[in-house]
Design a protein around this motif. Structure first.
Motif, PDB file in Angstrom:
ATOM      1  N   SER A  75     -20.689  53.268  42.104  1.00 45.29           N
ATOM      2  CA  SER A  75     -20.753  52.208  43.113  1.00 45.29           C
ATOM      3  C   SER A  75     -20.121  50.912  42.626  1.00 45.29           C
ATOM      4  CB  SER A  75     -22.209  51.957  43.518  1.00 45.29           C
ATOM      5  OG  SER A  75     -22.789  53.125  44.065  1.00 45.29           O
ATOM      6  N   SER A  76     -20.130  50.685  41.315  1.00 43.84           N
ATOM      7  CA  SER A  76     -19.577  49.435  40.777  1.00 43.84           C
ATOM      8  C   SER A  76     -18.064  49.476  40.592  1.00 43.84           C
ATOM      9  CB  SER A  76     -20.240  49.107  39.435  1.00 43.84           C
ATOM     10  OG  SER A  76     -19.949  50.110  38.475  1.00 43.84           O
ATOM     11  N   ALA A  77     -17.452  50.666  40.721  1.00 47.48           N
ATOM     12  CA  ALA A  77     -15.997  50.780  40.553  1.00 47.48           C
ATOM     13  C   ALA A  77     -15.274  50.138  41.738  1.00 47.48           C
ATOM     14  CB  ALA A  77     -15.597  52.252  40.414  1.00 47.48           C
ATOM     15  N   ARG A  78     -14.232  49.344  41.450  1.00 47.77           N
ATOM     16  CA  ARG A  78     -13.467  48.643  42.489  1.00 47.77           C
ATOM     17  C   ARG A  78     -11.988  48.986  42.362  1.00 47.77           C
ATOM     18  NH1 ARG A  78     -17.822  48.371  43.854  1.00 47.77           N
ATOM     19  NH2 ARG A  78     -19.132  46.572  44.403  1.00 47.77           N
ATOM     20  N   GLY A  79     -11.478  49.728  43.363  1.00 43.30           N
ATOM     21  CA  GLY A  79     -10.069  50.066  43.373  1.00 43.30           C
ATOM     22  C   GLY A  79      -9.231  48.995  44.051  1.00 43.30           C
ATOM     23  N   PRO A  80      -7.952  49.237  44.236  1.00 40.68           N
ATOM     24  CA  PRO A  80      -7.068  48.234  44.866  1.00 40.68           C
ATOM     25  C   PRO A  80      -7.515  47.859  46.273  1.00 40.68           C
ATOM     26  CG  PRO A  80      -5.784  49.979  43.810  1.00 40.68           C
ATOM     27  CD  PRO A  80      -7.204  50.433  43.788  1.00 40.68           C
ATOM     28  N   SER A  81      -7.944  48.844  47.073  1.00 43.64           N
ATOM     29  CA  SER A  81      -8.345  48.562  48.454  1.00 43.64           C
ATOM     30  C   SER A  81      -9.616  49.308  48.852  1.00 43.64           C
ATOM     31  CB  SER A  81      -7.209  48.956  49.412  1.00 43.64           C
ATOM     32  OG  SER A  81      -6.919  50.346  49.282  1.00 43.64           O
ATOM     33  N   PHE A  82     -10.361  49.749  47.871  1.00 45.79           N
ATOM     34  CA  PHE A  82     -11.579  50.510  48.170  1.00 45.79           C
ATOM     35  C   PHE A  82     -12.546  50.387  46.995  1.00 45.79           C
ATOM     36  CE2 PHE A  82      -8.438  53.274  46.216  1.00 45.79           C
ATOM     37  CZ  PHE A  82      -9.141  53.840  45.166  1.00 45.79           C
ATOM     38  N   SER A  83     -13.769  50.818  47.227  1.00 47.75           N
ATOM     39  CA  SER A  83     -14.795  50.883  46.184  1.00 47.75           C
ATOM     40  C   SER A  83     -15.233  52.326  46.000  1.00 47.75           C
ATOM     41  CB  SER A  83     -16.003  50.022  46.570  1.00 47.75           C
ATOM     42  OG  SER A  83     -15.647  48.672  46.726  1.00 47.75           O
ATOM     43  N   GLY A  84     -15.892  52.567  44.900  1.00 46.53           N
ATOM     44  CA  GLY A  84     -16.403  53.905  44.646  1.00 46.53           C
ATOM     45  C   GLY A  84     -17.596  54.217  45.538  1.00 46.53           C
ATOM     46  N   VAL A 104     -15.947  59.193  45.144  1.00 50.09           N
ATOM     47  CA  VAL A 104     -14.748  59.181  45.980  1.00 50.09           C
ATOM     48  C   VAL A 104     -14.590  57.796  46.596  1.00 50.09           C
ATOM     49  CG1 VAL A 104     -14.938  61.641  46.502  1.00 50.09           C
ATOM     50  CG2 VAL A 104     -16.037  59.969  48.004  1.00 50.09           C
ATOM     51  N   PRO A 105     -13.435  57.463  47.139  1.00 48.71           N
ATOM     52  CA  PRO A 105     -13.271  56.172  47.825  1.00 48.71           C
ATOM     53  C   PRO A 105     -14.245  56.037  48.991  1.00 48.71           C
ATOM     54  CG  PRO A 105     -11.133  57.144  47.362  1.00 48.71           C
ATOM     55  CD  PRO A 105     -12.152  58.185  47.029  1.00 48.71           C
ATOM     56  N   ASP A 106     -14.740  54.823  49.204  1.00 44.67           N
ATOM     57  CA  ASP A 106     -15.723  54.611  50.266  1.00 44.67           C
ATOM     58  C   ASP A 106     -15.123  54.713  51.665  1.00 44.67           C
ATOM     59  OD1 ASP A 106     -14.240  52.311  50.272  1.00 44.67           O
ATOM     60  OD2 ASP A 106     -15.926  50.944  50.008  1.00 44.67           O
ATOM     61  N   SER A 107     -13.831  54.887  51.761  1.00 45.36           N
ATOM     62  CA  SER A 107     -13.206  55.113  53.066  1.00 45.36           C
ATOM     63  C   SER A 107     -13.365  56.553  53.532  1.00 45.36           C
ATOM     64  CB  SER A 107     -11.717  54.765  53.001  1.00 45.36           C
ATOM     65  OG  SER A 107     -11.072  55.516  51.984  1.00 45.36           O
ATOM     66  N   CYS A 108     -13.824  57.435  52.650  1.00 49.85           N
ATOM     67  CA  CYS A 108     -14.005  58.847  52.996  1.00 49.85           C
ATOM     68  C   CYS A 108     -15.403  59.075  53.554  1.00 49.85           C
ATOM     69  CB  CYS A 108     -13.792  59.737  51.766  1.00 49.85           C
ATOM     70  SG  CYS A 108     -12.122  59.670  51.080  1.00 49.85           S
ATOM     71  N   LYS A 109     -15.451  59.699  54.698  1.00 55.23           N
ATOM     72  CA  LYS A 109     -16.731  60.060  55.292  1.00 55.23           C
ATOM     73  C   LYS A 109     -17.195  61.398  54.723  1.00 55.23           C
ATOM     74  CE  LYS A 109     -15.682  57.646  59.622  1.00 55.23           C
ATOM     75  NZ  LYS A 109     -15.549  57.774  61.102  1.00 55.23           N
ATOM     76  N   GLU A 110     -18.427  61.767  55.051  1.00 56.34           N
ATOM     77  CA  GLU A 110     -18.978  63.016  54.528  1.00 56.34           C
ATOM     78  C   GLU A 110     -18.130  64.207  54.948  1.00 56.34           C
ATOM     79  OE1 GLU A 110     -23.064  63.290  55.682  1.00 56.34           O
ATOM     80  OE2 GLU A 110     -23.735  61.731  54.285  1.00 56.34           O
ATOM     81  N   GLU A 111     -17.613  64.169  56.182  1.00 52.72           N
ATOM     82  CA  GLU A 111     -16.769  65.267  56.646  1.00 52.72           C
ATOM     83  C   GLU A 111     -15.482  65.363  55.832  1.00 52.72           C
ATOM     84  OE1 GLU A 111     -17.907  62.824  58.482  1.00 52.72           O
ATOM     85  OE2 GLU A 111     -19.408  63.733  59.806  1.00 52.72           O
ATOM     86  N   ASP A 112     -14.921  64.194  55.474  1.00 52.52           N
ATOM     87  CA  ASP A 112     -13.705  64.183  54.657  1.00 52.52           C
ATOM     88  C   ASP A 112     -13.977  64.774  53.278  1.00 52.52           C
ATOM     89  OD1 ASP A 112     -12.346  62.893  56.723  1.00 52.52           O
ATOM     90  OD2 ASP A 112     -12.921  60.907  55.996  1.00 52.52           O
ATOM     91  N   VAL A 113     -15.092  64.364  52.699  1.00 52.83           N
ATOM     92  CA  VAL A 113     -15.436  64.856  51.358  1.00 52.83           C
ATOM     93  C   VAL A 113     -15.613  66.372  51.389  1.00 52.83           C
ATOM     94  CG1 VAL A 113     -17.154  64.771  49.514  1.00 52.83           C
ATOM     95  CG2 VAL A 113     -16.494  62.665  50.701  1.00 52.83           C
ATOM     96  N   GLN A 114     -16.268  66.862  52.405  1.00 51.32           N
ATOM     97  CA  GLN A 114     -16.498  68.302  52.493  1.00 51.32           C
ATOM     98  C   GLN A 114     -15.175  69.063  52.604  1.00 51.32           C
ATOM     99  OE1 GLN A 114     -19.656  69.341  55.065  1.00 51.32           O
ATOM    100  NE2 GLN A 114     -19.173  71.512  55.144  1.00 51.32           N
TER     101      GLN A 114
END
Length: 674
Positions: A75-84, A104-114
């Motif tokens: 949760s503390s990881a910070r990418g260029p345009s997203f967080s963990g 995974v990037p926080d832009s991914c929903k559960e369906e995306d992760v699956q």
């Protein structure tokens, strides 16, 4: 290193026949993450995200199959345009079920992760980030997806969460405000009296002295009255209505609610039977010990199989985590039946020997007022905590509990939670309150038959006892239910059809009603000679030892309808209640010996006074402890002993606060109208 062709097609939005695509933003951010981790010098955030993935540990054969990873680091990881974003992927491999924490990037929903896990496997360096358990440890090498949970880093309570937290704040604020107002009234009246007292000291005239002595006596009586919560004895300068408001001040102020809670004098709740305090507290400690050991076992042990083997092989564990630990619940049902019958018979005596509908309604309302304020407070508190606390990898069962509460809170309000399917019960441990009230509501009917005709009463009581015994035995045989924990922990049918139902658990409460009627109406002692007492104690202790030990003989879950399992399941709870009944009778009739001395210690009284709050609050601490863990708990006797002692100390402290702030004010409201 280039991505595998399948993952690359998914990330750029390519469509494989029959394979759903991932959202564009998730594609872009995941591509960035995988590119940054595959650099010659990987970026720091990407290293933290990858490092937060769950990896296989040791002792998989002993039960350490889960791979929780590191939630906070993700949760503390910070990418260029997203967080963990921390997600849990639940998998099945042969007979083994486990979860793996991934970042995974926080832009991914559960369906995306699956989709990424199922079709792309999030590969890099030609290796899956969720590799299957090795075939040398698990016979089956193919993974099967069960579900995916993602934990958002941002907590966003909805309206129901806010409402629950508001209710908790109001319920705590009321007694605090009443305490402040009561203190202000007392201070104001002390100021009014002080000048008159000073004048009396300066005046040496006998008549005036005598007059002021009377006034001083009156002021002392008034101050004592205020200290006891009686603030309606004289008008105050504060603009407060004298009838209703003063009554509420009496009921809600800490000056009144804190009285007697820590007193070691005999408790009214014991009904005059001193041994009940010790029985109640020891049963409560047994339940807290069992829950402290049971709750972590469900999902958070890294050596569950070792724990299970140890428990099943050693009768020494019966006092903590075996099936018989919940015989303590039957002890509570017995005490509830005894005190309910005694209370109702006492009310009938005060009502000139009349069992009227209004008396029954008042009797039931008194019970609701006794249990519901603290019950609903704990329900709201638990919902609020689940919504605002940043949980660890083992949070998911408690989120399900919160969702059950939002859908089925009305069942707690109506005290019918035990009639719902077990997976729909809001705040699971409150099932007992519903069962207790349902049993409590039968007391007036049985007392009515007792007063109407002793023969009819005997037939009705005997028929009910036979029916509840047969129901438990038949359900156990038909459903092939286990009788031993930890076997019962893996049997949903055990709880769903047997454990929480009134028709299988009514026996101990009924025996309690019979005991209460006997103790209230008896005219002579049951025990007349020492040999009778000695024989009774021998049978009682032998029976209790057999009831606790037999589950080790019957520890295997039957594969067919088993007569021994059915007989034990149907009989063991009423027989346990009969054994505890003997202890109560022997102690009351002077044949308790050192056991009566132990159970009647004044030490138990204050603990008994807060026992209801202890029962309701102790699972909250256990849930908080488990839900905040980032790594699995390792079972050892020493670890579990410290868990139990830690939960116990916190429970005792907070339960005292809840007793004086929430429980007692509503109990004392009965005095506000007098």
């Amino acid at each position: 290193m280039a991505l595998s062709s399948l993952v690359f097609l998914l990330l750029v939005g390519g469509v494989v026949s029959g394979v759903p695509t991932v959202s564009q933003r998730c594609v872009t951010d995941t591509d960035t993450f995988l590119s940054d981790i595959n650099r010659d010098e990987p970026k720091e955030y990407a290293v933290h995200m990858y490092d937060a993935f769950g990896k296989m540990g040791s002792n998989v054969k002993g039960g350490n199959a889960n791979r929780p990873g590191l939630l906070q680091q993700c949760s503390s990881a910070r990418g260029p345009s997203f967080s963990g974003q921390y997600c849990q992927v639940f998998l099945r491999q042969g007979t083994v079920q486990y979860f793996v924490g991934i970042c995974v990037p926080d832009s991914c929903k559960e369906e995306d992760v699956q989709i990424l896990v199922v079709y792309g496997r999030l590969q890099f360096n030609q290796m899956s980030l969720i590799p299957p358990l090795p075939s040398v440890l698990v016979n089956e090498s193919t993974q099967e997806m069960i579900m995916t949970h993602c934990l958002s880093s941002a907590v966003d309570p909805d309206a129901s969460d806010v409402t629950c937290l508001f209710v908790c704040c109001v319920m705590v604020a009321l007694p605090l405000a009443a305490t402040l107002f009561t203190a202000m009234i007392k201070w104001q009246r002390n100021r009014e009296v002080s000048p008159a007292v000073e004048a009396a000291r300066l005046n040496s005239g006998l008549n005036l002295y005598g007059s002021m002595k009377t006034n001083g006596s009156s002021s002392r009586e008034m101050n004592n009255s205020i200290s006891e919560g009686n603030t309606d004895s004289r008008p105050a300068r504060l603009c407060l209505p004298q009838s209703c408001v003063n009554g509420y001040l009496q009921a809600f102020s800490l000056q009144n609610t804190s009285k007697g809670v820590l007193s070691t004098s005999p408790s009214i709740r014991g009904g005059g039977y001193s041994s009940l305090n010790g029985i109640r507290v020891l049963s409560l400690l047994w339940i807290i010990c069992g829950h402290s050991a049971q709750f972590p076992v469900i999902n958070t042990l890294d050596n569950y199989k070792n724990w299970k083997k140890t428990v099943e092989s050693s009768p020494l564990y019966v006092l903590t985590i075996s099936g018989p630990v919940f015989l303590a619940v039957d002890t509570f049902l017995l005490l509830g039946g005894l005190l309910s019958a005694r209370s109702l018979l006492g009310s009938i005596d005060k009502a000139e020997d009349k069992l009227s509908p209004s008396l029954v309604a008042g009797y039931l309302f008194k019970r609701i007022k006794r249990i519901q304020p603290l019950h609903l407070f704990i329900m709201c508190l638990t919902i609020g905590l689940i919504s605002v606390v940043q949980w660890g990898p083992y949070w998911f069962p408690f989120v399900d509990t919160m969702m059950d509460c939002k859908a089925y809170w009305w069942a707690n309000l109506l005290l019918i939670t035990n009639l719902l399917p077990v997976h729909e019960i809001c705040i699971p441990w409150t099932w007992y309150l519903s069962l207790d009230f349902q049993c409590y509501a039968t007391t007036p009917l049985l007392v009515y038959f007792y007063r109407l005709n002793r023969g009819v009463f005997t037939v009705v009581a005997g028929g009910l006892l036979l029916m509840t015994t047969v129901a438990g035995a038949v359900i156990t045989a038909i459903m092939q239910l286990p009788v031993f924990q930890p076997s019962t922990m893996t049997s949903e049918n055990y709880v769903l059809y047997y454990y929480v139902k009134p028709y299988t658990r009514y026996g101990p409460f009924l025996i309690g009603i019979l005991t209460g009627i006997y103790l209230k109406t008896k005219k002579d002692q049951l025990l007349k000679q020492k040999w009778q007492a000695a024989l009774g104690w021998f049978c009682c202790l032998s029976l209790m030892a057999a009831l606790v030990g037999l589950p080790y003989v019957l520890r295997e879950t039957p594969d067919y309808p088993s007569a021994p399992h059915a007989l034990y399941q149907g009989l063991h709870r009423p027989l346990w209640a009969l054994a505890v009944t003997w202890i109560i009778l022997a102690c009351e009739e002077g044949y308790g010996g050192f056991i009566n001395d132990l159970l009647s210690l004044s030490f138990w009284v204050p603990l008994s006074n807060i026992s209801f709050a202890c029962y309701l609050s102790h699972p909250v601490f256990i849930i908080l402890y488990i839900g905040l863990q980032e790594t699995p708990i390792h079972y050892t006797d020493l670890n579990f002993m410290y868990l139990f002692l830690g939960h116990l100390v916190l429970t005792l402290v907070v339960s005292y606060v809840l007793t004086v702030l929430v429980e007692k004010p509503y109990l004392l409201l009965k005095w506000s109208s007098t």
